[in-house]
Design an enzyme around this catalytic site. Sequence first.
Site, PDB file in Angstrom:
ATOM      1  N   GLY A  12     -52.250 -24.514 135.364  1.00 17.06           N
ATOM      2  CA  GLY A  12     -53.293 -24.395 133.910  1.00 17.06           C
ATOM      3  C   GLY A  12     -54.517 -24.605 133.849  1.00 17.06           C
ATOM      4  N   ASN A 103     -55.190 -14.049 127.093  1.00 15.80           N
ATOM      5  CA  ASN A 103     -54.768 -14.107 128.024  1.00 15.80           C
ATOM      6  C   ASN A 103     -56.292 -14.103 129.039  1.00 15.80           C
ATOM      7  OD1 ASN A 103     -53.378 -15.097 130.856  1.00 15.80           O
ATOM      8  ND2 ASN A 103     -53.186 -12.896 131.149  1.00 15.80           N
ATOM      9  N   HIS A 105     -57.177 -12.789 132.519  1.00 21.37           N
ATOM     10  CA  HIS A 105     -57.423 -12.372 134.060  1.00 21.37           C
ATOM     11  C   HIS A 105     -58.294 -12.311 135.188  1.00 21.37           C
ATOM     12  CE1 HIS A 105     -55.326  -9.174 136.758  1.00 21.37           C
ATOM     13  NE2 HIS A 105     -57.150  -8.631 136.591  1.00 21.37           N
TER      14      HIS A 105
END
Length: 525
Positions: A12, A103, A105
């Site tokens: 994370g 999110n 990517h």
Amino acid sequence: MVIIAGLASNRGRNLRNIADRAPGGAELGVVVSNKPDAPVLEAAEERGIPTVVVERGDDESRESHEERILDALSEYDFDIVCLDGYMRVLTSTFLDGAPTTLNVHPSLLPAFPGMDAHEQVLDAGVKTTGCTVHVVNEEVDAGPIVTQEAVPVYEGDDADALKSRVLYDAEFKAYPRAVRWFAEDRVTVEDEKVSIEGDEDAGLPSRRVVSEDRYDTLRYGENPHQDAAVYIDETCDEASVVGAPQLNQGAKALSYNNYNDADGALNLIKEFDEPAAAVIKHTNPAGCATADTLADAYADALATDPMSAFGGIVALNRECDAETAELIIDSFKEVVVAPGYTDDALDVLTEKKNLRVLDVGELGERTETYTEKSLVGGRLVQERDTWVPTMDDLEIVTETEPTEEQLESMLFAWKVLKHVKSNGILFAKGTETVGVGMGQVSRVDAVHLAAMKAEEHAEGKGPEGAVMASDAFFPFPDGVEKAADAGIEAVIQPGGSVNDDKVIEACNERGIAMVMTGQRCFRHD
């Protein structure tokens, strides 16, 4: 304040970066993981952030697992969800039950979606990759894009090297940027489209993507222990010393300081339509002049301070002829910058082995409208200072009115003064400099320096009868009093001090003419 619920399956690191930076005041309010041994949990606890583990059962459906996550999150207030290496594809169960979910990517979507993005990038042989922050939908890496950040792919990169560069140089910029936009309530997500308030093409846009190629590796930077390189902007249409052909074969290449000084010299002579010459030392004008011929302009510029001009940079705004070239090589100079050279001039200049001769081509228009300066951790960007006063801009504020010749000299002085480091004072007579006081922390010290230069270093000219230009107002009368003692007869300055009346009174007592422009021309670099 925007509160984030973070979902991660491993370290994370993006969530930790966001928690530490708090972009736009956003806070990471809770971290959820499907892995009880995920390092992100310990990292969150160290930061005082609540954590929740919701493991998925061996035979449990995705929908059931997501319902349990939502149930766990119901104990917390949050406004958006940020995924970070969360190794599960979300279904409508979660997406419909949670706020907007983001999110990041590790590629420039839609290229290279799914797993092993870095390997895909390397296999494809592309030269640029990056990351994409997008709104999550039920399709893998196909949600509407919020922002992207590009990084280069270098020869010799492997997946690990690329992964590290994308994380630190792209994801650590793009993800906090997206969160900040949400925190500032600038993001609208509607019908699978994302719009960002204020994110339009503008002179000072909300974000900038700058890509420049290394033009050359330099011998060293400002000092020998510093590495340096020069990068080139191939889209620049304005005459520039970067990429300018060096006409004397075999001479040393330009150094970091040469580039810096040559750029300053070129910018100064672009101010003039008449034949102009300038000699620059450490980005400050040692002298500048305009005249009917280029040779006369150079001679007048050099005479301002020939001692300081030693080892300086010469800039000309006309094709260099042999007469001017002969004057240039009469003393040591580092670089000559001009929009061309006659064959005879080149024969003269190339006699000096290490005099670098740059041909910047036709000067043309000044097309670059912004300037910038790198800071540790950021960059300052501002409009370029192209303003110069006209006769109509000058407000005469003294009992003595300036003559036409003094007014013309004032306008010339202002153009040169724009290129003098602050605090800056410039003495001029006609269209040539007489003395320059630059980079002083006190304006009266700058006057003292300009007077000393004019009295002791100038050849064939002095401060008597000259005009004085100041890049900002005089806070006290002492500056004009010292100038009057040196023989100054007229002053151009912005005005705007609470002591303007006292400064004007000091000029009136000495019979000095003074005009105010209403604009200053600070230059701190």
